[in-house]
Design an enzyme around this catalytic site. Structure first.
Site, mmCIF file in Angstrom:
data_model
loop_
_atom_site.group_PDB
_atom_site.id
_atom_site.type_symbol
_atom_site.label_atom_id
_atom_site.label_comp_id
_atom_site.label_asym_id
_atom_site.label_seq_id
_atom_site.Cartn_x
_atom_site.Cartn_y
_atom_site.Cartn_z
ATOM 1 N N CYS A 92 8.077 31.824 48.384
ATOM 2 C CA CYS A 92 8.177 33.226 47.947
ATOM 3 C C CYS A 92 9.154 33.420 46.792
ATOM 4 O O CYS A 92 9.205 34.508 46.212
ATOM 5 C CB CYS A 92 8.566 34.109 49.125
ATOM 6 N N CYS A 223 6.983 45.203 57.507
ATOM 7 C CA CYS A 223 6.574 43.899 56.983
ATOM 8 C C CYS A 223 5.914 44.052 55.624
ATOM 9 O O CYS A 223 5.137 44.984 55.399
ATOM 10 C CB CYS A 223 5.574 43.245 57.935
ATOM 11 N N SER A 224 6.175 43.116 54.730
ATOM 12 C CA SER A 224 5.495 43.135 53.433
ATOM 13 C C SER A 224 4.042 42.718 53.623
ATOM 14 O O SER A 224 3.728 41.880 54.470
ATOM 15 C CB SER A 224 6.202 42.202 52.452
ATOM 16 N N HIS A 352 3.656 42.160 47.842
ATOM 17 C CA HIS A 352 4.277 40.842 47.733
ATOM 18 C C HIS A 352 3.257 39.760 47.380
ATOM 19 O O HIS A 352 2.943 38.893 48.193
ATOM 20 C CB HIS A 352 4.976 40.512 49.055
#
Length: 405
Positions: A92, A223-224, A352
């Protein structure tokens, strides 16, 4: 020279152009493939810088999912001039790793103008293991966490949920704090036209959303999401900025550090999701730049899950260890507080797309320091801090300052 040392003997690095696409739910834009994403973000960044692609001497392109030379294929949408193009994959933290490499080429005097670009075309749903015929890089991290609390699937929210429970039990934070962080970021994203979500949710809405990891009270709105999208940044040396009269657009990178896992990573659940890496990187950036947390106005940090935003308050020095939740209680991380954290909506609400996240953070902070962030503008912002993390592991922390040329 170590990262903790001053960058004063190296060439200065400036962000002179940024661009990004709107982040979208995977597959929402039918036929939208990564070359088109890269063309959109890269063209915007070049136009923002006011230069042609022919001025770019190197490109560093980040993505998590794709074939090995997808970076070349993406950049070819902007031009084909024979320059070095590297493909970057760092979980990430991929986008900020591309940014770090592009900046290092300028710092070291290897180039005067570079491009950092990141994109991702993702599958809907929770992330899963891509290759089952080899060891998963996070296997040791997961095994260590499973000794603390029974494994649950999907693994990513479980990992951050276990770390959140540890913080709750050790320091007195609660799932309510995580819900407040998520509600803040959803509220911020309402003013961001690039965000995947622009819906405002109350704390109660967040708490009563679909449960993802019940033991920690972690819901979907904390949560993304998986996302499609791209971001880009054009970087330049001081002489390039002066030669092309770009001083009014240039934002200086005054500190930057990348840190990977250390032995201390395995000391606690909170460290297993990267907090100690983040702390060390932040300390190096403060030492390089001469800044302190009190000097910072606006922050984009890696809130892949709401608990991680709270941990990162402490890692970046905004609060002492174990006291991050006090910033939530006092509203010190939103407009009117001591810092504005994730004015873009963060990963939770902006989205994301893994390879693009770090470049989207750079774009948001560049706009903030130029005073170009429209309805989400942080008044008088002159110093910004960026934090982007990938488990397994890598973290990049970057400090920016306006008006230094």
């Amino acid at each position: 020279m170590g990262q903790e040392d001053s960058l004063s003997t190296m060439s200065k690095v400036y962000v002179i152009g940024v661009g990004m696409t709107k982040f979208e739910k995977p597959g929402r834009r039918v036929g939208w493939d990564y070359p088109a994403m890269a063309r959109e973000s890269g063209t915007k960044a070049l136009a923002d810088a006011g230069i042609a692609f022919e001025a770019v001497e190197q490109a560093h392109v980040g993505f998590m999912f794709g074939e090995s030379t997808s970076g070349q294929r993406a950049v070819y949408e902007l031009g084909m001039t024979g320059i070095p193009i590297t493909n970057v994959n760092n979980n990430c933290a991929t986008g900020s790793t591309a940014l770090y490499l592009a900046a290092n080429a300028i710092r070291g005097g290897l180039a005067d103008c570079t491009l950092a670009l990141g994109f991702e075309k993702m599958q809907p749903g929770s992330l899963s293991v891509t290759y089952e015929d080899r060891e998963w890089p996070l296997k040791k991290h997961v095994q260590a966490l499973a000794e603390i609390r029974e494994f649950a699937s999907p693994p990513a929210p479980w990992m951050y949920g276990v770390a959140g429970l540890e913080h709750n039990e050790k320091y007195g934070s609660t799932p309510e704090h995580f819900a407040k962080i998520a509600a803040k970021n959803h509220r911020h994203s309402a003013n961001n036209p690039y965000a995947q979500f622009q819906d405002v949710y109350s704390v109660e809405d967040v708490k009563h959303a679909k449960m993802v990891y019940a033991d920690a009270g972690l819901t979907r709105l904390m949560c993304s999401p998986t996302s499609d999208g791209s971001g880009a940044a054009v970087l330049a040396s001081e002489r390039f900025v002066e030669r092309n009269d770009l001083g009014d657009r240039a934002i200086e990178i005054v500190g930057q550090a990348m840190v990977t896992d250390m032995r201390s990573t395995f000391d606690s659940a909170v460290n297993l999701v990267g907090t100690d890496m983040s702390r060390k990187a932040a300390e190096q950036v403060y030492a390089q730049s001469g800044l302190t947390p009190a000097d910072v106005d606006v922050i984009e940090l890696h809130d892949c899950f709401a608990p991680n935003e709270l941990f990162t308050y402490e890692a970046l020095g905004l609060a002492d260890e174990g006291e991050g939740h006090k910033l939530v209680d006092s509203d010190d991380t939103t407009y009117g507080g001591r810092w504005v954290v994730n004015p873009s909506g963060g990963l939770i609400s902006k989205g994301h797309p893994l390879g693009a996240t770090g470049l989207a953070q750079c774009a948001e902070l560049t706009w903030q320091l130029r005073g170009e962030a429209d309805a989400r503008q942080v008044a008088g912002a002159t110093v910004a801090l960026q934090h982007n993390i990938g488990l397994g592991g890598a973290v990049v922390v970057t400090a920016y300052r306006s008006g230094t040329l």
